[in-house]
Design a protein around this motif. Structure first.
Motif, PDB file in Angstrom:
ATOM      1  N   THR A  55     -12.538  43.635 -12.835  1.00 44.29           N
ATOM      2  CA  THR A  55     -12.885  42.986 -11.566  1.00 44.29           C
ATOM      3  C   THR A  55     -12.571  43.854 -10.357  1.00 44.29           C
ATOM      4  O   THR A  55     -12.973  43.518  -9.245  1.00 44.29           O
ATOM      5  CB  THR A  55     -12.130  41.643 -11.426  1.00 44.29           C
ATOM      6  N   PHE A  57     -13.935  46.511  -9.750  1.00 39.01           N
ATOM      7  CA  PHE A  57     -15.214  47.063  -9.338  1.00 39.01           C
ATOM      8  C   PHE A  57     -16.165  46.013  -8.764  1.00 39.01           C
ATOM      9  O   PHE A  57     -17.371  46.235  -8.721  1.00 39.01           O
ATOM     10  CB  PHE A  57     -15.889  47.759 -10.523  1.00 39.01           C
ATOM     11  N   ASP A  58     -15.656  44.885  -8.298  1.00 36.75           N
ATOM     12  CA  ASP A  58     -16.522  43.815  -7.797  1.00 36.75           C
ATOM     13  C   ASP A  58     -17.288  44.199  -6.539  1.00 36.75           C
ATOM     14  O   ASP A  58     -18.331  43.620  -6.243  1.00 36.75           O
ATOM     15  CB  ASP A  58     -15.738  42.526  -7.572  1.00 36.75           C
ATOM     16  N   GLN A  59     -16.821  45.186  -5.805  1.00 44.48           N
ATOM     17  CA  GLN A  59     -17.541  45.648  -4.615  1.00 44.48           C
ATOM     18  C   GLN A  59     -18.723  46.536  -4.986  1.00 44.48           C
ATOM     19  O   GLN A  59     -19.667  46.660  -4.212  1.00 44.48           O
ATOM     20  CB  GLN A  59     -16.596  46.428  -3.688  1.00 44.48           C
ATOM     21  N   VAL A  60     -18.652  47.165  -6.154  1.00 44.32           N
ATOM     22  CA  VAL A  60     -19.657  48.145  -6.556  1.00 44.32           C
ATOM     23  C   VAL A  60     -20.673  47.553  -7.524  1.00 44.32           C
ATOM     24  O   VAL A  60     -21.861  47.841  -7.434  1.00 44.32           O
ATOM     25  CB  VAL A  60     -18.965  49.371  -7.211  1.00 44.32           C
ATOM     26  N   ASP A  62     -22.450  44.230  -9.648  1.00 44.23           N
ATOM     27  CA  ASP A  62     -22.810  42.822  -9.505  1.00 44.23           C
ATOM     28  C   ASP A  62     -21.882  41.941 -10.351  1.00 44.23           C
ATOM     29  O   ASP A  62     -21.426  42.346 -11.420  1.00 44.23           O
ATOM     30  CB  ASP A  62     -24.269  42.640  -9.946  1.00 44.23           C
ATOM     31  N   ALA A  63     -21.606  40.741  -9.881  1.00 43.50           N
ATOM     32  CA  ALA A  63     -20.679  39.823 -10.563  1.00 43.50           C
ATOM     33  C   ALA A  63     -21.177  39.457 -11.956  1.00 43.50           C
ATOM     34  O   ALA A  63     -20.374  39.288 -12.888  1.00 43.50           O
ATOM     35  CB  ALA A  63     -20.476  38.573  -9.731  1.00 43.50           C
TER      36      ALA A  63
END
Length: 91
Positions: A55, A57-60, A62-63
Motif C-alpha cells: 500500500t 505505492f498507493d500514490q503511483v 491504482d487501488a
C-alpha cells in the motif's frame, strides 16, 4: 497520526520482531526439519509483509491493482506454507 498509520507501525514492529527472532533461530538450528520449518515460516512472513506494505505505492499504482497484488502475495504466502508443510511432513 491516523489510526491506519498506527496500525501499520504496530504490524511493522511485529513483522520485524518475528523476522529477527526466527532469523536468529535459523542460525542456531540450521539443518534438519526444524531448520526447514524455520525457513518456511520466514519466507511466509516475508511474503505477508510484502502483501501488507504494498500500500506504500498507493500514490503511483491504482487501488484496484494494489488489491490484486496484495491478494497475490497473500495467496502465495499461504500456498507456500501449505506446500512446504506437506513436503516437510512427508520427509
Amino acid at each position: 497520526m491516523t489510526a491506519q498509520m498506527v496500525i501499520s507501525i504496530f504490524t511493522l514492529v511485529i513483522y520485524l520482531i518475528i523476522i529477527f527472532v526466527f532469523n536468529k533461530a535459523r542460525i542456531r538450528y540450521a539443518g534438519g526439519k526444524v531448520g526447514k520449518v524455520i525457513n518456511l515460516i520466514l519466507i511466509t512472513v516475508c511474503l505477508l509483509f510484502v502483501a501488507d506494505y504494498v500500500t506504500i505505492f498507493d500514490q503511483v499504482i491504482d487501488a484496484e491493482i494494489l488489491g490484486i497484488i496484495k491478494a497475490l502475495f497473500r495467496t502465495a504466502a499461504l500456498s507456500f506454507l501449505a506446500y512446504g508443510g506437506t513436503k516437510i511432513a512427508d520427509s
